[in-house]
Design an enzyme around this catalytic site. Structure first.
Site, PDB file in Angstrom:
ATOM      1  N   GLY A  37       0.835  -1.204   0.000  1.00  0.00           N
ATOM      2  CA  GLY A  37       0.000   0.000   0.000  1.00  0.00           C
ATOM      3  C   GLY A  37       0.861   1.241   0.000  1.00  0.00           C
ATOM      4  CE  LYS A  38       5.377   4.961  -0.212  1.00  0.00           C
ATOM      5  NZ  LYS A  38       6.549   4.211   0.215  1.00  0.00           N
TER       6      LYS A  38
END
Ligand code: NAD
Length: 416
Positions: A104-105
């Protein structure tokens, strides 16, 4: 560098790995699309009374192997494609070091340098609230990234804890201060992991670490501690650049004196125990080791064709362009890729998450030993696979990563 498209580059590397690994075409297609992209508006009351509206994102690329894991970045040029690329690379990074996370980011397009502490806190808390539906210790565990730190993580953890019922929820975030459930040895984790890779690469290449010359782009949270580790291990750090300029000393720069200068001047430029050089000329310096520890796309075709080093170890995320990769390959310059080289940070984040969920703090030595063991195991498997396939370390690392993710996807099956 203006045309550098991180999402296109990520897809190209994924496609190449899929081909090399003989990946199932359904799984390949699945990995070419992020699982979840959330775009949010982040209205903030500024100190002068006006409301400014910022745009933020949180992307889950893949969560088959565990909760999404990845940093939160505050940057004026951030965009959705870049966040997606960074999220995908977290899927591959967590798979290369084999920790139970997905990728994720997130981040907000803003220039935090112009905010007061109050504005920064309000922005962080509103952004945290907006993305909270997809966060949680079992869903998505954010961490610091460019322009965010332990203070921002503490606000994030507090906001989520308040929203979820008031009790402290330390497993929701990593990179927290020690006082609220952070881990020992978080600060230098990425640099320590980079060092493990440098030592392992030098051993494989029969090169002496002691006396070798190193050049670093970036003297921040990763480049700064790394310069100390290299010099204290006997390397000569002959050139360092940052956003303000570059310095060179063939006899070796003293990292603690340089850090003192950066504390006072805000940049390595003007350091009097070295000579000023043009930052772009840093790449040409004859040396054994080059560490990009600053920017995406920093090593382009031009830099690659002039590079004076034998080994590049990518402390930064995505510092080498696709075109540069081809040049470096042709020139037999070994590149230890970002998804392996800088994975020490996320590995210690995993240790922090495990401690937070256990409610049991580990000793510093345990964190350091487990980090070293994890990095050495990952390096050895990537090196061996590169050897077996006759390909670069980057291509081998992506092959290992997509195989691990594919195995998990196949094991879980497709819902419904
Ligand atoms: P930082 O903000 O602390 O430091 C960045 C450094 O790069 C600073 O010295 C800055 O002056 C320099 N820089 C900026 N623009 C530059 C330019 N044009 N030319 C030369 N130098 C320039 O950031 P950081 O945490 O050290 O992260 C550096 C890189 O490492 C980023 O790509 C980040 O995504 C990656 N990374 C960091 C961590 C971590 O634990 N901090 C973990 C994994 C990857």
């Amino acid at each position: 560098m203006a045309s550098f498209d991180p999402w296109a580059a990520t897809l190209e590397r994924l496609d190449d790995a899929a081909k090399l690994a003989g990946l199932d075409s359904d799984i390949h297609r699945l990995l070419r699309t992020p699982r979840r992209v959330l775009e949010v508006s982040v209205p903030v009351r500024m100190d002068d009374g006006r409301v400014e509206v910022f745009i933020g994102w949180r992307v889950h690329h893949d969560t088959t192997r565990g909760p999404a894991k990845g940093g939160i970045r505050f940057h004026p040029q951030l965009d959705a494609r870049e966040v997606a690329a960074l999220a995908a690379n977290m899927t591959f990074k967590t798979a290369v070091v084999n920790i139970p996370f997905g990728g994720g980011k997130g981040g907000v397009r803003c220039d935090p340098g112009r905010f007061s502490a109050g504005e920064l806190e309000r922005l962080t808390r509103r952004y945290a609230t907006e993305i909270s539906p997809i966060l949680g210790p079992d869903r998505d565990v954010p961490a610091p990234d460019v322009n965010t730190d332990g203070r921002v993580m503490a606000w994030l953890m507090d906001t989520l804890s308040m929203m979820w019922g008031g009790g402290a929820n330390p497993g929701a975030v990593t990179g927290k201060p020690l006082s609220i459930g952070g881990t020992r040895s978080h600060a230098g984790a990425t640099a320590s992991g980079v060092l493990s890779c440098i030592r392992a690469a030098f051993t494989e290449m029969d090169m002496s670490f002691v006396g070798a010359r190193a050049v670093l782009q970036g003297f921040g949270k990763v480049g700064g501690p790394l310069a100390f580790l290299l010099a204290s291990g006997g390397m000569r750090v002959i050139g360092v650049s940052d956003v303000g300029g570059a310095v060179y000393n063939p006899g070796g720069l003293d990292p603690s004196a340089l850090a003192g200068h950066v504390d006072r001047a805000g940049t390595v430029a003007g350091f009097d125990a070295g000579d000023p050089i043009a930052p772009d000329d840093l790449w040409e310096l004859e040396c054994e080791l080059v560490v990009p520890a600053a920017l995406e796309g920093a090593v382009d075709e031009h830099a690659a064709s002039r590079l004076g080093g034998r080994v590049i170890v990518e402390a930064a995320n995505a510092p080498t362009t696709l075109e540069a990769d081809a040049v470096l390959d042709r020139r037999d310059i070994v590149v230890v890729p970002d998804i392996l080289a800088n994975a020490g940070g996320v590995t210690v984040s995993y240790f922090e998450w495990a401690q937070s969920r256990q409610g049991f703090a580990w000793e510093e030595g345990l964190v350091a030993n487990r980090l070293r063991a994890s990095m050495d195991t990952a390096f050895t498997s990537v090196w061996a696979r590169a050897d077996a396939l006759g390909v670069s370390l980057r291509r081998a690392a992506y092959v290992i990563a997509v195989e691990r993710v594919a195995e998990a996807i196949a094991a879980r099956g497709l819902f419904p």
